[in-house]
Design a protein around this motif. Structure first.
Motif, PDB file in Angstrom:
ATOM      1  N   THR A 190       0.828  -1.210   0.000  1.00 44.27           N
ATOM      2  CA  THR A 190       0.000   0.000   0.000  1.00 44.27           C
ATOM      3  C   THR A 190       0.863   1.261   0.000  1.00 44.27           C
ATOM      4  OG1 THR A 190      -1.647  -1.222   1.288  1.00 44.27           O
ATOM      5  CG2 THR A 190      -1.899   1.168   1.185  1.00 44.27           C
ATOM      6  N   LYS A 191       1.911   1.255   0.818  1.00 49.40           N
ATOM      7  CA  LYS A 191       2.814   2.410   0.858  1.00 49.40           C
ATOM      8  C   LYS A 191       3.549   2.576  -0.465  1.00 49.40           C
ATOM      9  CE  LYS A 191       3.744   2.574   5.832  1.00 49.40           C
ATOM     10  NZ  LYS A 191       4.793   2.524   6.880  1.00 49.40           N
ATOM     11  N   THR A 231      -0.263  10.355   1.328  1.00 51.28           N
ATOM     12  CA  THR A 231       0.281   9.099   1.844  1.00 51.28           C
ATOM     13  C   THR A 231      -0.761   7.989   1.731  1.00 51.28           C
ATOM     14  OG1 THR A 231      -0.468   9.564   4.088  1.00 51.28           O
ATOM     15  CG2 THR A 231       1.721  10.361   3.460  1.00 51.28           C
ATOM     16  N   LYS A 249      -1.976   6.207   4.165  1.00 48.18           N
ATOM     17  CA  LYS A 249      -2.972   6.348   5.240  1.00 48.18           C
ATOM     18  C   LYS A 249      -4.017   7.391   4.875  1.00 48.18           C
ATOM     19  CE  LYS A 249      -3.351   7.144  10.234  1.00 48.18           C
ATOM     20  NZ  LYS A 249      -4.528   8.012  10.081  1.00 48.18           N
ATOM     21  N   GLU A 250      -3.591   8.508   4.288  1.00 47.87           N
ATOM     22  CA  GLU A 250      -4.538   9.553   3.895  1.00 47.87           C
ATOM     23  C   GLU A 250      -5.484   9.051   2.811  1.00 47.87           C
ATOM     24  OE1 GLU A 250      -1.756  13.505   4.800  1.00 47.87           O
ATOM     25  OE2 GLU A 250      -1.876  12.643   2.771  1.00 47.87           O
ATOM     26  N   ALA A 302      -6.390   5.936   2.404  1.00 46.65           N
ATOM     27  CA  ALA A 302      -7.305   5.004   3.070  1.00 46.65           C
ATOM     28  C   ALA A 302      -8.404   5.767   3.817  1.00 46.65           C
ATOM     29  CB  ALA A 302      -6.525   4.106   4.023  1.00 46.65           C
ATOM     30  N   ASP A 303      -8.045   6.896   4.430  1.00 50.15           N
ATOM     31  CA  ASP A 303      -9.033   7.711   5.148  1.00 50.15           C
ATOM     32  C   ASP A 303     -10.043   8.321   4.188  1.00 50.15           C
ATOM     33  OD1 ASP A 303      -7.770   7.122   7.517  1.00 50.15           O
ATOM     34  OD2 ASP A 303      -6.575   8.971   7.546  1.00 50.15           O
ATOM     35  N   LYS A 356      -4.165  15.425  -0.156  1.00 46.10           N
ATOM     36  CA  LYS A 356      -5.429  14.807   0.264  1.00 46.10           C
ATOM     37  C   LYS A 356      -6.637  15.725   0.024  1.00 46.10           C
ATOM     38  CE  LYS A 356      -5.036  16.243   5.123  1.00 46.10           C
ATOM     39  NZ  LYS A 356      -5.033  15.782   6.530  1.00 46.10           N
TER      40      LYS A 356
END
Length: 214
Positions: free
Chosen positions: A118-119, A142, A144-145, A147-148, A182
């Motif tokens: 994912t990264k 990123t 994580k962003e 995914a959010d 994002k």
């Protein structure tokens, strides 16, 4: 007995192919002459084009794929492949490739594995955005962003609202001055993203509203 119109030989009826268009039910040329004509045509430029098209059509058919799969499992195919590989390894090009692989092989394998994570996918997207841009842009999104953002939209496309594999869509396109951050990213399915192209999101939403009204 019948005389061939090309070689003028007197031959028996078994030396001719059947043909209902002729009165005697046989073709005018003998089998040898017809085979010679076919072989001569196959060596012409037009014949080679037709033969390539026929081979390609057959290889893409179910029967051709099954035949190719069966051939790959034979000893003859494996022996031919091993012979070609051995010849290539002994060449100058193969030797240079082997030296480069031994020097960079481990690093290349680890990079390939990282790109599948994912990264790694997020990093590849950032690099792609920088390459596409003709001017300096921000590329800070990123994994994580991303995914959010998908979680915020309940893993649905921002345009059609369906649950499909999602792609990153820029609210302001990169080539129009947008940034890979994002705040400028929304999730979109591949179909809607391709339809939108490089238009701003507002124009795409207006187009979808017009379609629904009609």
């Amino acid at each position: 007995m019948k005389s061939c119109t090309k070689c003028h030989r007197e031959l028996s009826s078994e030396a001719f192919y059947p043909d209902k268009a002729h009165k005697d039910g046989l073709q005018s040329q003998c089998k040898d002459c017809i085979k010679a004509n076919v072989m001569a045509y196959r060596h012409t430029e037009a014949g080679l084009v037709v033969a390539r098209a026929a081979r390609k059509k057959y290889s893409l058919s179910e029967k051709g794929k099954a035949s190719s799969l069966r051939y790959r499992k034979t000893k003859k195919c494996r022996a031919k492949s091993n012979k070609a590989l051995k010849k290539w390894k002994g060449s100058e090009k193969g030797r240079l490739w082997r030296e480069r692989y031994e020097a960079n092989g481990s690093m290349r394998i680890s990079r390939k594995r990282y790109d599948q994570t994912t990264k790694g996918k997020a990093a590849v997207a950032r690099k792609g955005s920088k390459r596409r841009a003709q001017k300096k842009i921000l590329a800070t999104l990123t994994a994580k962003e991303w995914a959010d953002i998908k979680k915020q939209y309940k893993y649905k496309c921002a345009y059609c609202g369906e649950k499909k594999p999602l792609t990153m869509d820029h609210i302001i396109p990169i080539n129009k001055g947008g940034h890979h951050v994002k705040e400028n990213i929304i999730p979109a399915c591949l179909r809607c993203n391709a339809k939108k192209g490089d238009r701003p999101v507002l124009l795409q939403l207006l187009a979808l509203t017009e379609v629904k009204c009609q």
